[in-house]
Scaffold this motif. Structure first.
Motif, short mmCIF file in Angstrom:
data_model
loop_
_atom_site.label_atom_id
_atom_site.label_comp_id
_atom_site.label_asym_id
_atom_site.label_seq_id
_atom_site.Cartn_x
_atom_site.Cartn_y
_atom_site.Cartn_z
N ASP A 45 0.84 -1.19 0.00
CA ASP A 45 0.00 0.00 0.00
C ASP A 45 0.88 1.24 0.00
OD1 ASP A 45 -2.36 -1.46 0.11
OD2 ASP A 45 -2.27 -1.60 2.29
N TYR A 46 0.72 2.07 -1.02
CA TYR A 46 1.49 3.31 -1.12
C TYR A 46 0.79 4.40 -0.34
CZ TYR A 46 3.53 7.53 -3.05
OH TYR A 46 4.12 8.74 -3.19
N VAL A 47 1.54 5.09 0.49
CA VAL A 47 1.01 6.21 1.26
C VAL A 47 1.82 7.45 0.89
CG1 VAL A 47 0.63 7.14 3.56
CG2 VAL A 47 0.37 4.70 3.16
N HIS A 48 1.15 8.44 0.32
CA HIS A 48 1.82 9.66 -0.10
C HIS A 48 1.98 10.57 1.11
CE1 HIS A 48 3.19 12.84 -2.66
NE2 HIS A 48 2.25 13.66 -2.23
N LYS A 49 3.22 10.84 1.49
CA LYS A 49 3.49 11.68 2.65
C LYS A 49 3.80 13.12 2.28
CE LYS A 49 5.08 7.88 5.45
NZ LYS A 49 6.14 7.34 6.27
N GLY A 50 3.70 13.43 1.00
CA GLY A 50 3.91 14.80 0.57
C GLY A 50 5.19 14.96 -0.23
N SER A 51 5.34 16.16 -0.77
CA SER A 51 6.52 16.49 -1.55
C SER A 51 7.09 17.81 -1.04
CB SER A 51 6.16 16.65 -3.02
OG SER A 51 5.58 15.48 -3.52
#
Length: 114
Positions: A45-51
């Motif tokens: 599961d990919y969790v986007h933590k920001g850029s």
């Protein structure tokens, strides 16, 4: 028609029980069995933590999920604080913070200093 997946992993002499050795073993055990590959144990599961990107002159762009997109000097401050606190040792934290302060006071051109 069954497809086989073989993953070769190099063995290191120092410590053979590395965590990375479980994935090749898992893929070799699943060789062609799609039910095992689709099971919850194999799921990623990919969790986007920001850029966060520094664009120069104390400015940056930050994409914070659930919040908003921050631009400019405020994002630059977020970037500098994150870079400082993400250092491994307390010595490096102090060195990075001191370098940022020194750069702010004297600039990046040190050719004038004798």
């Amino acid at each position: 028609m069954s497809t086989r997946v073989f993953v070769r992993c190099r063995r290191r002499r120092k410590s053979p029980s590395k965590k990375g050795s479980t994935w090749p073993r898992f893929f070799n055990e699943c060789a062609g069995d799609e039910a095992k590959l689709k099971a919850d144990d194999a799921r990623f599961d990919y969790v986007h933590k920001g850029s966060l990107a520094y664009i120069g002159k104390d400015a940056a762009v930050a994409d914070i999920p659930g919040f908003t997109i921050v631009k400019g000097i405020a994002a630059g401050l977020i970037w500098k604080s994150f870079e400082t606190i993400s250092q491994v040792s307390p010595r490096n934290v102090l060195l990075v913070a001191a370098d940022m302060v020194r750069t702010k006071i004297f600039g990046r051109d040190i050719s004038r200093i004798n």
